[in-house]
Scaffold this motif. Structure first.
Motif, PDB file in Angstrom:
ATOM      1  N   MET A 146      18.206  16.774 -23.660  1.00 45.71           N
ATOM      2  CA  MET A 146      16.701  16.732 -24.169  1.00 45.71           C
ATOM      3  C   MET A 146      16.121  16.075 -23.169  1.00 45.71           C
ATOM      4  O   MET A 146      14.924  16.999 -23.020  1.00 45.71           O
ATOM      5  N   SER A 147      16.190  15.244 -22.575  1.00 47.07           N
ATOM      6  CA  SER A 147      15.778  14.537 -21.285  1.00 47.07           C
ATOM      7  C   SER A 147      15.316  15.471 -20.343  1.00 47.07           C
ATOM      8  O   SER A 147      14.355  15.713 -19.897  1.00 47.07           O
ATOM      9  N   GLN A 148      16.602  16.055 -20.000  1.00 49.05           N
ATOM     10  CA  GLN A 148      16.570  17.316 -18.844  1.00 49.05           C
ATOM     11  C   GLN A 148      15.548  18.271 -19.149  1.00 49.05           C
ATOM     12  O   GLN A 148      14.823  18.852 -18.404  1.00 49.05           O
ATOM     13  N   ASN A 149      15.468  18.662 -20.516  1.00 50.91           N
ATOM     14  CA  ASN A 149      14.681  19.948 -20.816  1.00 50.91           C
ATOM     15  C   ASN A 149      13.198  19.374 -20.738  1.00 50.91           C
ATOM     16  O   ASN A 149      12.425  20.374 -20.209  1.00 50.91           O
ATOM     17  N   ARG A 150      12.806  18.170 -21.228  1.00 52.54           N
ATOM     18  CA  ARG A 150      11.477  17.897 -21.043  1.00 52.54           C
ATOM     19  C   ARG A 150      11.121  17.576 -19.499  1.00 52.54           C
ATOM     20  O   ARG A 150      10.078  18.060 -19.022  1.00 52.54           O
ATOM     21  N   GLN A 151      11.903  17.341 -18.730  1.00 53.62           N
ATOM     22  CA  GLN A 151      11.975  17.208 -17.441  1.00 53.62           C
ATOM     23  C   GLN A 151      11.540  18.467 -16.481  1.00 53.62           C
ATOM     24  O   GLN A 151      10.751  18.644 -15.616  1.00 53.62           O
ATOM     25  N   GLU A 152      12.369  19.467 -17.269  1.00 59.24           N
ATOM     26  CA  GLU A 152      12.127  20.859 -16.558  1.00 59.24           C
ATOM     27  C   GLU A 152      10.663  21.303 -16.958  1.00 59.24           C
ATOM     28  O   GLU A 152       9.960  21.790 -16.307  1.00 59.24           O
ATOM     29  N   VAL A 153      10.182  21.093 -18.330  1.00 56.39           N
ATOM     30  CA  VAL A 153       9.127  21.423 -18.669  1.00 56.39           C
ATOM     31  C   VAL A 153       7.674  20.707 -17.785  1.00 56.39           C
ATOM     32  O   VAL A 153       6.630  21.387 -17.429  1.00 56.39           O
ATOM     33  N   LYS A 154       8.261  19.481 -17.558  1.00 57.29           N
ATOM     34  CA  LYS A 154       7.169  18.529 -16.866  1.00 57.29           C
ATOM     35  C   LYS A 154       7.043  19.451 -15.252  1.00 57.29           C
ATOM     36  O   LYS A 154       5.980  19.360 -14.740  1.00 57.29           O
ATOM     37  N   ASP A 155       8.207  19.557 -14.812  1.00 58.31           N
ATOM     38  CA  ASP A 155       8.158  20.399 -13.600  1.00 58.31           C
ATOM     39  C   ASP A 155       7.520  21.622 -13.311  1.00 58.31           C
ATOM     40  O   ASP A 155       6.892  21.942 -12.444  1.00 58.31           O
ATOM     41  N   ARG A 156       7.751  22.645 -14.353  1.00 59.17           N
ATOM     42  CA  ARG A 156       6.949  23.697 -14.395  1.00 59.17           C
ATOM     43  C   ARG A 156       5.500  23.624 -14.530  1.00 59.17           C
ATOM     44  O   ARG A 156       4.736  24.170 -13.931  1.00 59.17           O
ATOM     45  N   ILE A 157       5.079  22.649 -15.577  1.00 63.34           N
ATOM     46  CA  ILE A 157       3.535  22.331 -15.518  1.00 63.34           C
ATOM     47  C   ILE A 157       3.241  21.698 -14.344  1.00 63.34           C
ATOM     48  O   ILE A 157       1.908  22.203 -13.702  1.00 63.34           O
ATOM     49  N   ARG A 158       3.797  20.996 -13.776  1.00 58.69           N
ATOM     50  CA  ARG A 158       3.424  20.627 -12.311  1.00 58.69           C
ATOM     51  C   ARG A 158       3.336  21.561 -11.315  1.00 58.69           C
ATOM     52  O   ARG A 158       2.489  21.502 -10.359  1.00 58.69           O
TER      53      ARG A 158
END
Length: 239
Positions: free
Chosen positions: A169-181
């Motif tokens: 779950m933490s990695q999925n949120r990090q991927e979303v954050k990286d995509r937004i960034r």
């Protein structure tokens, strides 16, 4: 009196003060061509209000992006709108993203962060050592979990089963954050590139106008020198 003079915009036909308009020679050639296409009476003596100039610059940027990329995405349309409205597009992505987190997401990230730290490894190693020592030496006659430590294996399996989805779950949120960034960085870079392109075109236009004026001045000076030479060549009549 000169400060109160008003200038009429060639596009909207409204009157504005000098600070609210831009003279035609100061407008880049590509943008000037767009204005002239819609307004045939546009000339070097004309002027345009800043609002209409922003709209035409937006049209020009839109045409550039369409010619290079085809249909524009929503990200690119946002960049064009930001250029037109003179808005800042940069923002703190991490702060905005963290404000949308729920309590469970924050807890999952903290658990994942702690699970991947040296503190967790040291504490877990100490726990395993104490567990094995207690059941092997101290409680040798009546161990709670005798060798091969089946209860310990069960605990480790439960911890792994719980920890794995939390880390995912933490990695999925990090991927979303990286995509937004990444999307945000693309918008900022695209806006900067387009603004630099507009500045270059404007500078080239101003330089070409300046060269034209210098050539005109030089031609005028040559004519004056020619006239002076002709006057000098004329015979002088004695009084």
């Amino acid at each position: 009196m000169k400060k109160n003079k008003h200038y009429r915009c060639a596009v909207c036909k409204n009157a504005f003060k000098l600070n609210d308009v831009v003279q035609a020679p100061l407008v880049g050639k590509p943008v000037s061509d767009l204005i002239q296409h819609d307004n045939p009476d546009w000339s070097d003596e004309s002027c345009i209000c800043r609002s209409d100039l922003s709209n035409y610059r937006s049209k020009y940027v839109h045409s550039i992006l369409e010619s290079e990329k085809g249909d524009l995405s929503q990200l690119e349309k946002d960049v064009v709108d930001a250029l037109r409205d003179h808005e800042l597009i940069s923002s703190d992505v991490d702060k905005e993203f963290e404000q949308k987190w729920t309590f469970g997401e924050r807890l999952a990230d903290r658990i994942a962060t702690f699970g991947g730290s040296w503190s967790f490894l040291i504490i877990f190693a100490l726990f395993l050592s104490v567990w094995i020592a207690m059941n092997s030496l101290v409680l040798f006659w009546r161990p709670v979990d005798p060798y091969p430590f089946i209860l310990l294996n069960l605990l480790l399996s439960c911890i792994a089963a719980i920890q794995a989805p939390i880390i995912m779950m933490s990695q999925n949120r990090q991927e979303v954050k990286d995509r937004i960034r990444a999307q945000h960085d693309y918008q900022v870079n695209l806006k900067a590139e387009l603004e630099i392109k507009l500045i270059h075109e404007k500078l080239d236009h101003l330089l070409s106008k300046q060269w034209e004026r210098l050539i005109q001045i030089q031609e005028l000076q040559i004519e004056q020198l020619s006239e002076i030479n002709e006057i000098k060549k004329r015979p002088r009549h004695s009084a």
